[in-house]
Scaffold this active site. Structure first.
Site, PDB file in Angstrom:
ATOM      1  N   TRP A 240       0.860  -1.194   0.000  1.00 50.95           N
ATOM      2  CA  TRP A 240       0.000   0.000   0.000  1.00 50.95           C
ATOM      3  C   TRP A 240       0.891   1.237   0.000  1.00 50.95           C
ATOM      4  CZ3 TRP A 240      -2.761  -4.292   1.134  1.00 50.95           C
ATOM      5  CH2 TRP A 240      -4.143  -4.271   0.927  1.00 50.95           C
TER       6      TRP A 240
ATOM      7  N   ASP B 251       1.301   3.477   3.408  1.00 52.01           N
ATOM      8  CA  ASP B 251       1.919   2.574   4.393  1.00 52.01           C
ATOM      9  C   ASP B 251       3.420   2.483   4.136  1.00 52.01           C
ATOM     10  OD1 ASP B 251      -0.963   1.726   3.838  1.00 52.01           O
ATOM     11  OD2 ASP B 251      -0.559   0.616   5.679  1.00 52.01           O
TER      12      ASP B 251
ATOM     13  N   TYR C 215      -6.567 -12.794  -1.336  1.00 58.25           N
ATOM     14  CA  TYR C 215      -7.001 -11.469  -0.852  1.00 58.25           C
ATOM     15  C   TYR C 215      -8.132 -10.981  -1.737  1.00 58.25           C
ATOM     16  CZ  TYR C 215      -6.972  -6.470   0.055  1.00 58.25           C
ATOM     17  OH  TYR C 215      -7.347  -5.191   0.370  1.00 58.25           O
TER      18      TYR C 215
ATOM     19  N   GLN D 264      -3.375   7.520  -3.070  1.00 61.30           N
ATOM     20  CA  GLN D 264      -3.484   7.681  -1.602  1.00 61.30           C
ATOM     21  C   GLN D 264      -2.734   8.945  -1.196  1.00 61.30           C
ATOM     22  OE1 GLN D 264      -2.234   4.065   0.443  1.00 61.30           O
ATOM     23  NE2 GLN D 264      -4.266   3.858   1.340  1.00 61.30           N
TER      24      GLN D 264
ATOM     25  N   ASP E  59     -11.023   5.652   4.741  1.00 61.92           N
ATOM     26  CA  ASP E  59     -12.126   4.809   4.252  1.00 61.92           C
ATOM     27  C   ASP E  59     -13.538   5.118   4.771  1.00 61.92           C
ATOM     28  OD1 ASP E  59      -9.505   3.728   4.189  1.00 61.92           O
ATOM     29  OD2 ASP E  59     -10.277   1.756   3.724  1.00 61.92           O
TER      30      ASP E  59
ATOM     31  N   TYR F 297     -12.847   1.217  13.198  1.00 61.18           N
ATOM     32  CA  TYR F 297     -11.946   1.676  12.141  1.00 61.18           C
ATOM     33  C   TYR F 297     -11.737   3.190  12.189  1.00 61.18           C
ATOM     34  CZ  TYR F 297      -9.941   0.268   7.570  1.00 61.18           C
ATOM     35  OH  TYR F 297      -9.127  -0.036   6.518  1.00 61.18           O
ATOM     36  N   TRP F 298     -12.114   3.920  11.131  1.00 59.04           N
ATOM     37  CA  TRP F 298     -11.847   5.357  11.107  1.00 59.04           C
ATOM     38  C   TRP F 298     -12.999   6.157  11.699  1.00 59.04           C
ATOM     39  CZ3 TRP F 298      -7.085   7.174   9.913  1.00 59.04           C
ATOM     40  CH2 TRP F 298      -6.243   6.361   9.165  1.00 59.04           C
TER      41      TRP F 298
ATOM     42  N   GLU G 117      -3.262  -1.802  14.520  1.00 55.54           N
ATOM     43  CA  GLU G 117      -3.688  -0.877  13.461  1.00 55.54           C
ATOM     44  C   GLU G 117      -4.363   0.351  14.085  1.00 55.54           C
ATOM     45  OE1 GLU G 117      -6.342  -2.778  10.754  1.00 55.54           O
ATOM     46  OE2 GLU G 117      -6.168  -1.214   9.218  1.00 55.54           O
TER      47      GLU G 117
HETATM   48  C1  2M8 Z   1      -7.007   0.458   4.826  1.00 58.79           C
HETATM   49  O1  2M8 Z   1      -7.558   0.357   3.538  1.00 58.79           O
HETATM   50  C2  2M8 Z   1      -7.786  -0.896   2.913  1.00 58.79           C
HETATM   51  C3  2M8 Z   1      -8.312  -0.634   1.517  1.00 58.79           C
HETATM   52  O2  2M8 Z   1      -7.374   0.088   0.768  1.00 58.79           O
HETATM   53  C4  2M8 Z   1      -8.794  -1.757   3.646  1.00 58.79           C
HETATM   54  O3  2M8 Z   1      -9.583  -1.245   4.437  1.00 58.79           O
HETATM   55  O4  2M8 Z   1      -8.817  -2.948   3.411  1.00 58.79           O
HETATM   56  C5  2M8 Z   1      -6.835   1.952   5.157  1.00 58.79           C
HETATM   57  O5  2M8 Z   1      -6.600   2.159   6.529  1.00 58.79           O
HETATM   58  C6  2M8 Z   1      -5.715   2.543   4.328  1.00 58.79           C
HETATM   59  O6  2M8 Z   1      -5.489   3.889   4.721  1.00 58.79           O
HETATM   60  C7  2M8 Z   1      -4.436   1.729   4.488  1.00 58.79           C
HETATM   61  O7  2M8 Z   1      -3.469   2.242   3.615  1.00 58.79           O
HETATM   62  C8  2M8 Z   1      -4.692   0.246   4.183  1.00 58.79           C
HETATM   63  C9  2M8 Z   1      -3.492  -0.630   4.480  1.00 58.79           C
HETATM   64  O8  2M8 Z   1      -3.029  -0.392   5.798  1.00 58.79           O
HETATM   65  O9  2M8 Z   1      -5.791  -0.233   4.951  1.00 58.79           O
END
Ligand code: 2M8
Length: 428
Positions: A35, A38, A83, A108, A165, A354-355, A398
């Site tokens: 990613w 990341d 995946y 991103q 997200d 999550y967010w 996370e």
């Molecule tokens: C999260 O995003 C992915 C999809 O891209 C997911 O939810 O599966 C987010 O937190 C994103 O910001 C982050 O880059 C990614 C990998 O850690 O996970």
């Protein structure tokens, strides 16, 4: 061994464990590919301990760059994993200008220039800069050109996956996304993380509908109006403003003036400054298909702090009345671990999902860097100390429950480990 050495060693062990040799996975099971931001966080952390490995991380991410400059949000380097939704969803091979390796079709937050600056400051390597700086400039140019928001200086995101997200600030925009074209999909995240800690199926149906619509135009809509989702996200723009400055700095290291990048930073910062809302002591976001700018009660409203946007008076106000307010994002008797990603005063606050409320290490990192930059050194140090206490107590997760500090989402999460290295070994 001291507690400090122990924490550094534990962080290094997480990064080593997630290292595929080519790139560092964000998390061992939930996120098996590369990613974008990341990898930038990982490179920032590696700058403190192993700059050569950090440079490799940047190179492998740039293998996914498209001919028009976009650096995609996921690079699907071949991995023996199951995946979903994965590379088939995106179909990048059919898009003009896509690289040989399969990737997603969106981007991103562009943190990469900032990571490369950290690598170069720690361990100067001119030939590396000659290799990667033009590529990063091409990405920034693409953002300022393709995602330009009416010449305002801000850029738009076209998918919630380009930022945080399932943050509540995107809810209304997502509601408007039409669902007819949603392909059947499976969610591999559900095998590893509790449903209550992840986006809902309803969210996913909309995420995939947006991908479906964007895919039909090769991920390049002719205008923002044509995109099913378009949002002037302050977190994304704040990362861009800071990264434009860092890119200009990298050009000067190469003996160039970096004028384009510097001008980009000035434009974005100016546009962010104009979004200040004195009553809310925060900045206003904008859903491009849905009305007037407004504050959203999510931490994105405060992120211009990271880009050095607020002056001293506004920073003080933002800190006292929003960021550190016990009723909003700051520590309180019920939720002593800062900073929540949604205001506790918002009806949308959900401390597990999550967010939508939990504490994230990268968000704390952005905020404390912003505080330090604005001269609030004591406040920055307090947030740094509390962030390190959280990872020491709960490991490199996370995200975390703001009341209990309980680890949530993926365990052994790379950017939490990498930023811990940065916070311990190079405090702002
Ligand atoms: C999260 O995003 C992915 C999809 O891209 C997911 O939810 O599966 C987010 O937190 C994103 O910001 C982050 O880059 C990614 C990998 O850690 O996970």
């Amino acid at each position: 061994m001291s507690t400090r050495e122990l924490l550094v060693n534990r962080a290094l062990a997480v990064l080593r464990h997630n290292d595929t040799g080519l790139f560092v996975k964000p998390g061992p099971r939930v996120y098996p590919f590369q990613w974008n931001w990341d990898s930038a966080f990982v490179a920032l952390g590696l700058a403190r301990v192993d700059a050569a490995r950090g440079r490799q991380e940047v190179r492998s991410l740039l293998r996914g760059q498209w001919a028009d400059g976009m650096v995609p949000h996921i690079v699907f380097h071949p991995q023996p994993v199951d995946y979903s939704p994965g590379p088939d969803l995106w179909g990048s091979a059919c898009c003009p200008g896509a690289p040989d390796v399969p990737t997603s079709g969106i981007t991103q937050p562009p943190l990469l220039a900032s990571a490369v600056r950290a690598l170069h400051a720690a361990s100067p390597d001119r030939s590396f800069l000659e290799e990667v700086v033009p590529a990063i400039e091409a990405w920034h140019d693409w953002l300022h050109r393709e995602r330009d928001l009416d010449g305002s200086g801000l850029v738009a995101i076209l998918h919630p996956w380009e930022s945080a997200d399932n943050a509540p600030r995107f809810d209304r925009a997502l509601e408007r996304v039409e669902l007819e074209e949603v392909p059947a999909f499976a969610r591999s995240d559900r095998r590893h993380v509790l449903a209550a800690e992840r986006p809902t199926d309803r969210d996913y149906a909309r995420y995939l509908a947006i991908v479906g619509r964007l895919r039909r135009c090769g991920y390049r809509p002719t205008s923002l109006a044509e995109a099913p989702f378009a949002y002037a996200d302050l977190s994304f723009n704040s990362v861009l403003a800071a990264a434009d400055e860092d890119l200009a700095w990298l050009w000067t290291e190469l003996g160039e003036d970096g004028a384009r990048a510097r001008a980009g930073a000035v434009r974005v910062r100016g546009a962010l400054a104009s979004r200040w809302d004195e009553n809310a002591s925060a900045y206003k976001e904008l859903d491009l298909h849905g009305g007037e700018p407004e504050t959203t009660g999510t931490i994105g409203d405060l992120l211009p702090l990271y880009a050095g946007v607020p002056d001293e008076r506004r920073t003080r106000r933002l800190f006292d009345l929003a960021l550190w307010s016990p009723a909003r994002f700051g520590p309180s008797p019920d939720a002593p671990w800062p900073v929540t990603t949604v205001s506790k005063a918002s009806g949308m606050f959900d401390p597990r999902r999550y967010w939508r409320g939990p504490v994230w290490i990268n968000v704390n990192w952005f905020l404390l860097r912003g505080l330090a930059r604005a001269g609030l050194a004591v406040e920055a140090e307090e947030l740094r100390r509390m962030t390190l206490r959280l990872v020491a107590a709960s490991g490199f997760s996370e995200y975390y429950h703001p009341s209990t500090g309980e680890p949530l989402g993926s365990r052994d999460f790379s950017w939490s480990a990498a930023l811990t290295l940065d916070l311990m070994l190079a405090p702002p």
